[in-house]
Every structure is written in C-alpha cells, then in structure tokens.
Scaffold this motif. Sequence first.
Motif, PDB file in Angstrom:
ATOM      1  N   SER A 292       0.805  -1.217   0.000  1.00 35.37           N
ATOM      2  CA  SER A 292       0.000   0.000   0.000  1.00 35.37           C
ATOM      3  C   SER A 292       0.845   1.277   0.000  1.00 35.37           C
ATOM      4  CB  SER A 292      -0.939   0.006   1.211  1.00 35.37           C
ATOM      5  OG  SER A 292      -0.200  -0.080   2.425  1.00 35.37           O
ATOM      6  N   ASP A 293       2.167   1.147   0.154  1.00 37.72           N
ATOM      7  CA  ASP A 293       3.059   2.310   0.102  1.00 37.72           C
ATOM      8  C   ASP A 293       3.483   2.654  -1.325  1.00 37.72           C
ATOM      9  OD1 ASP A 293       3.366   2.845   2.942  1.00 37.72           O
ATOM     10  OD2 ASP A 293       4.515   0.972   3.041  1.00 37.72           O
ATOM     11  N   ALA A 294       2.951   1.959  -2.313  1.00 36.29           N
ATOM     12  CA  ALA A 294       3.406   2.131  -3.690  1.00 36.29           C
ATOM     13  C   ALA A 294       3.276   3.568  -4.179  1.00 36.29           C
ATOM     14  CB  ALA A 294       2.659   1.179  -4.621  1.00 36.29           C
ATOM     15  N   ASP A 295       2.170   4.209  -3.870  1.00 38.67           N
ATOM     16  CA  ASP A 295       1.986   5.581  -4.344  1.00 38.67           C
ATOM     17  C   ASP A 295       2.987   6.537  -3.695  1.00 38.67           C
ATOM     18  OD1 ASP A 295       0.009   4.907  -6.096  1.00 38.67           O
ATOM     19  OD2 ASP A 295      -1.637   5.804  -4.956  1.00 38.67           O
ATOM     20  N   PHE A 296       3.266   6.322  -2.415  1.00 36.65           N
ATOM     21  CA  PHE A 296       4.251   7.176  -1.751  1.00 36.65           C
ATOM     22  C   PHE A 296       5.641   6.947  -2.332  1.00 36.65           C
ATOM     23  CE2 PHE A 296       7.305   8.045   1.721  1.00 36.65           C
ATOM     24  CZ  PHE A 296       7.095   9.411   1.816  1.00 36.65           C
TER      25      PHE A 296
ATOM     26  N   SER B 102      -0.865   5.020  -9.132  1.00 34.58           N
ATOM     27  CA  SER B 102      -1.876   6.069  -9.214  1.00 34.58           C
ATOM     28  C   SER B 102      -1.296   7.326  -9.835  1.00 34.58           C
ATOM     29  CB  SER B 102      -2.395   6.376  -7.802  1.00 34.58           C
ATOM     30  OG  SER B 102      -3.150   7.557  -7.802  1.00 34.58           O
ATOM     31  N   ARG B 103      -2.097   8.017 -10.617  1.00 35.94           N
ATOM     32  CA  ARG B 103      -1.658   9.274 -11.222  1.00 35.94           C
ATOM     33  C   ARG B 103      -1.718  10.423 -10.229  1.00 35.94           C
ATOM     34  NH1 ARG B 103      -0.527   5.074 -14.170  1.00 35.94           N
ATOM     35  NH2 ARG B 103      -0.034   5.593 -16.301  1.00 35.94           N
ATOM     36  N   SER B 104      -2.249  10.168  -9.038  1.00 35.60           N
ATOM     37  CA  SER B 104      -2.265  11.195  -8.006  1.00 35.60           C
ATOM     38  C   SER B 104      -0.861  11.451  -7.505  1.00 35.60           C
ATOM     39  CB  SER B 104      -3.131  10.723  -6.836  1.00 35.60           C
ATOM     40  OG  SER B 104      -2.949  11.533  -5.700  1.00 35.60           O
ATOM     41  N   THR B 105      -0.583  12.687  -7.058  1.00 34.32           N
ATOM     42  CA  THR B 105       0.704  12.995  -6.443  1.00 34.32           C
ATOM     43  C   THR B 105       0.596  13.027  -4.939  1.00 34.32           C
ATOM     44  OG1 THR B 105       0.262  15.364  -6.647  1.00 34.32           O
ATOM     45  CG2 THR B 105       1.522  14.328  -8.412  1.00 34.32           C
ATOM     46  N   GLY B 106      -0.481  12.486  -4.392  1.00 36.11           N
ATOM     47  CA  GLY B 106      -0.622  12.425  -2.954  1.00 36.11           C
ATOM     48  C   GLY B 106       0.243  11.339  -2.357  1.00 36.11           C
ATOM     49  N   ALA B 107       0.257  11.259  -1.034  1.00 43.27           N
ATOM     50  CA  ALA B 107       1.135  10.331  -0.331  1.00 43.27           C
ATOM     51  C   ALA B 107       0.393   9.085   0.103  1.00 43.27           C
ATOM     52  CB  ALA B 107       1.755  11.029   0.867  1.00 43.27           C
ATOM     53  N   GLY B 108      -0.490   8.581  -0.741  1.00 46.75           N
ATOM     54  CA  GLY B 108      -1.182   7.358  -0.405  1.00 46.75           C
ATOM     55  C   GLY B 108      -2.305   7.608   0.582  1.00 46.75           C
ATOM     56  N   SER B 109      -2.562   6.612   1.429  1.00 43.04           N
ATOM     57  CA  SER B 109      -3.735   6.689   2.295  1.00 43.04           C
ATOM     58  C   SER B 109      -3.478   7.450   3.581  1.00 43.04           C
ATOM     59  CB  SER B 109      -4.204   5.265   2.635  1.00 43.04           C
ATOM     60  OG  SER B 109      -3.177   4.557   3.292  1.00 43.04           O
ATOM     61  N   ASN B 110      -2.234   7.780   3.898  1.00 43.78           N
ATOM     62  CA  ASN B 110      -1.940   8.465   5.143  1.00 43.78           C
ATOM     63  C   ASN B 110      -1.985   9.965   4.935  1.00 43.78           C
ATOM     64  OD1 ASN B 110      -1.493   6.062   6.446  1.00 43.78           O
ATOM     65  ND2 ASN B 110       0.683   6.010   5.920  1.00 43.78           N
ATOM     66  N   SER B 111      -3.075  10.600   5.274  1.00 42.49           N
ATOM     67  CA  SER B 111      -3.207  12.030   5.087  1.00 42.49           C
ATOM     68  C   SER B 111      -2.814  12.769   6.351  1.00 42.49           C
ATOM     69  CB  SER B 111      -4.641  12.386   4.689  1.00 42.49           C
ATOM     70  OG  SER B 111      -5.542  11.951   5.685  1.00 42.49           O
ATOM     71  N   ILE B 112      -2.480  14.042   6.216  1.00 42.45           N
ATOM     72  CA  ILE B 112      -2.045  14.835   7.338  1.00 42.45           C
ATOM     73  C   ILE B 112      -3.128  14.866   8.412  1.00 42.45           C
ATOM     74  CG2 ILE B 112      -1.305  17.143   8.032  1.00 42.45           C
ATOM     75  CD1 ILE B 112       0.681  15.617   6.278  1.00 42.45           C
TER      76      ILE B 112
END
Length: 210
Positions: free
Chosen positions: A17-21, A99-109
């Motif tokens: 699940s850390d793939a996007d980060f 993911s094409r998102s530039t967010g940091a995955g599921s862990n939001s601030i």
Amino acid sequence: MSEPTESSYVVRPARDSDADFIALMTLEAFNWDPDRTPFTMAQLLADPALAKYVEGWPASGEQGVIAETSSTAGGGDPTATGADSTSTSADSGSTGTVSRSTGAGSNSIGTGPVPVGAAWWRYFSSAEPGYGYVADDVPEIGIAVVASWRGRGLGRALLRGIADRARAAGVSRLSLSVERANPAARLYASEGYEIVAVDESAETRVKHLR
C-alpha cells in the motif's frame, strides 16, 4: 512547528500500500536539483525509461523501508517537493499501475503516522537496465526524504534500513546511480557504496552486504 528529532520517526518495512508514496519519492529523487525544471508525475509516467522505476512496484523479490512520523511531530507535508538524495534513476509500489495522483497514499495529514521518506529496490535486466544497473541479481535502490526532513540523518537511517532488509532477504549487493554534483554522493560513500562505473556526469556505486 516543533523541530523533528531522531526519536520522532520510525523506519518500518514497506507495504504494498506504500506504492503511491514510493512513486512520489521517486519523483522527488529525480527532482533533486533545484536549478532544473522539475519533472511532473505525468511526465515521469509517460516516459518508459522513467516509469519503469515505479510501475508495478513491488514486483517479486522487491522490498523497501518507509520512515514515518506522527502527524504532530513536526514532519510537514509529505507531498512537498524536495528530496534528501537521489534515486537510482535520478541520473540517471501494490502490484499494478501507479496512481496518477501525487498524494502520499492513504496516510493524510492529521490522521495518524505520516510517511516522510523511503528507500526501496527494484530489479532490472540487461535487456532493460536501469541507470545503476550492475547485474540481473543486484537490485538498484532509490531513496528520498520529504523537504522538511532533509539534513536530519533520516537519509542515513533509510540507507541502513534498506541494507538490513536486503541482508535478511539474502541479497549480497545493492547498486545505485548518483550524479556527481548531488551532495548525496558523499552520504553513499560514507555508507560503503563504492564507485564501479562512471560516465560524464554520474557514478554507479555498489555496496557489498556480505
């Protein structure tokens, strides 16, 4: 904002699940030089030579480590630009499509532990080598740290964490590529990464783990 300290983060094994980060950290690593026009995530994913560093991570045998801090430890936004060092592709993760998102995955601030850095490895082949390719059985590492955590020893902690993971997995060597102008080259040298090849701007380095 409180000052980040060595005790305010932990380094843990990376999960699928850390793939996007990790994709985001790959982009940060490519963009290590502030004097260059930065890549966007869309540009990275559109270029096969760059996209192979993130698409489908983790493939079989690929691992990583993630540094994370609580949202109240002064970590800052993990989507901020800047990297502690270079990835193997700078000179130059979930199986599937990043993911094409530039967010940091599921862990939001503000919702729990926040990822602030990562180190990971990928396997490449002689048919499709990475920038730091040495041999098919030598994985190439990438590493990056979010801007607000740079210069605090986190890059070294990640390098040691990924080396420990590699030893435990039976990996005998790790490789990377770094531009000579990148200050991270000094960190790599201090952690035992030795130059095995050079070109006009970059070095390929290898660390022997046993």
